[in-house]
Enzyme design. Structure first.
Site, PDB file in Angstrom:
ATOM      1  N   THR A  54       0.830  -1.199   0.000  1.00 43.38           N
ATOM      2  CA  THR A  54       0.000   0.000   0.000  1.00 43.38           C
ATOM      3  C   THR A  54       0.869   1.256   0.000  1.00 43.38           C
ATOM      4  O   THR A  54       2.033   1.229   0.403  1.00 43.38           O
ATOM      5  CB  THR A  54      -0.915   0.063   1.231  1.00 43.38           C
ATOM      6  N   ASP A  55       0.284   2.347  -0.430  1.00 49.38           N
ATOM      7  CA  ASP A  55       0.927   3.645  -0.294  1.00 49.38           C
ATOM      8  C   ASP A  55       0.939   4.022   1.190  1.00 49.38           C
ATOM      9  O   ASP A  55       0.264   3.422   2.014  1.00 49.38           O
ATOM     10  CB  ASP A  55       0.156   4.686  -1.105  1.00 49.38           C
TER      11      ASP A  55
END
Length: 265
Positions: A213-214
């Site tokens: 994920t970011d």
């Protein structure tokens, strides 16, 4: 045995090396032209060399993961991230990204291709941004660059082939990392989108790598794990606690945790 340590950094046009008062020491890496300028050359050989240079500088600085390239499209010239996205054309973007990833991969780098998918605006991207598109539009335009980069990038890996220390090589896919988008694709967040991260990315395109994920994409860590994320950033106590409770309650199976889990703390 010891757990292998990974250090991963950002850097759209120059590797962000840890150090100095503001957190980064940019004197330790080159500053390349911004992505749209490089893309204007239409030169895949140049992009391979840029990727190789990033890989060499990264390894010299103890970095082995790079949060790039970013290949969302220039849907608008006013988007907050067009400086790190190649172009408005998915074929050009995909071919250039494949070349860049191949160059970095030949140096031993893991590249996290981002932001998959339809992350075409920066304003409120993780709060209120919902992107709607037909499946044909998504496949022909907004996901095409990712498909090309995933399927075409190649790297040559050296390995020890026997107990005598014989060195051999193997050519394999170079796109080994993906960063999903924080915006919603339809009514589902990109980080929680099972169809994108599994049915399309892994099953259709044959991706066999690492999905991360970011930063601060903390919306629903349980759904993110079920959707196929291997790494949740930054690995906050709240994320870890929600996963623990979900496992104890049976909402999240240990099979999924064992297959995918790695929390960055």
């Amino acid at each position: 045995g010891d757990v292998y340590k990974r250090q991963q950094e950002d850097g759209a046009n120059g590797l962000k090396v840890q150090g100095s008062d503001n957190g980064y020491d940019m004197s330790k890496s080159s500053s390349f032209p911004f992505a749209p300028v490089i893309a204007a050359t239409w030169n895949v050989d140049l992009l391979y060399n840029v990727g190789a240079a990033f890989g060499q500088e990264s390894l010299q600085n103890g970095v082995n993961g790079w949060y790039c390239p970013a290949i969302n499209l220039h849907r608008s010239p006013f988007s907050g991230r067009v400086f790190e996205y190649y172009s408005e054309d998915p074929i050009l973007s995909g071919k250039l990204a494949a070349a860049c990833i191949s160059g970095a991969g030949d140096q031993g780098m893991v590249c996290y291709l981002k932001h998959f998918a339809l992350n075409d605006t920066e304003t409120n991207r993780s709060q209120l941004c919902t992107t709607w598109a037909t499946e044909q539009t998504m496949r022909d335009i907004y996901m095409k660059a990712f498909e090309i980069a995933v399927e075409e990038a190649r790297m040559t890996v050296k390995y020890t082939a026997d107990e005598n220390g014989t060195t051999a090589t193997r050519v394999m896919r170079a796109t080994t990392g993906i960063m999903p988008a924080q915006n919603s694709v339809g009514d589902c967040l990109g980080t929680c989108n099972y169809n994108l991260l599994n049915n399309v990315l892994r099953k259709e395109w044959g991706f066999d790598g690492f999905v991360m994920t970011d930063w601060w994409a903390e919306e629903d860590p349980v759904k993110q794990m079920i959707a196929g994320n291997n790494l949740l950033m930054p690995g906050t106590p709240r994320q870890i606690e929600e996963l623990r409770v979900a496992v104890q309650s049976g909402r999240l199976s240990m099979q999924i945790i064992d297959r995918l889990s790695l929390i960055h703390i």
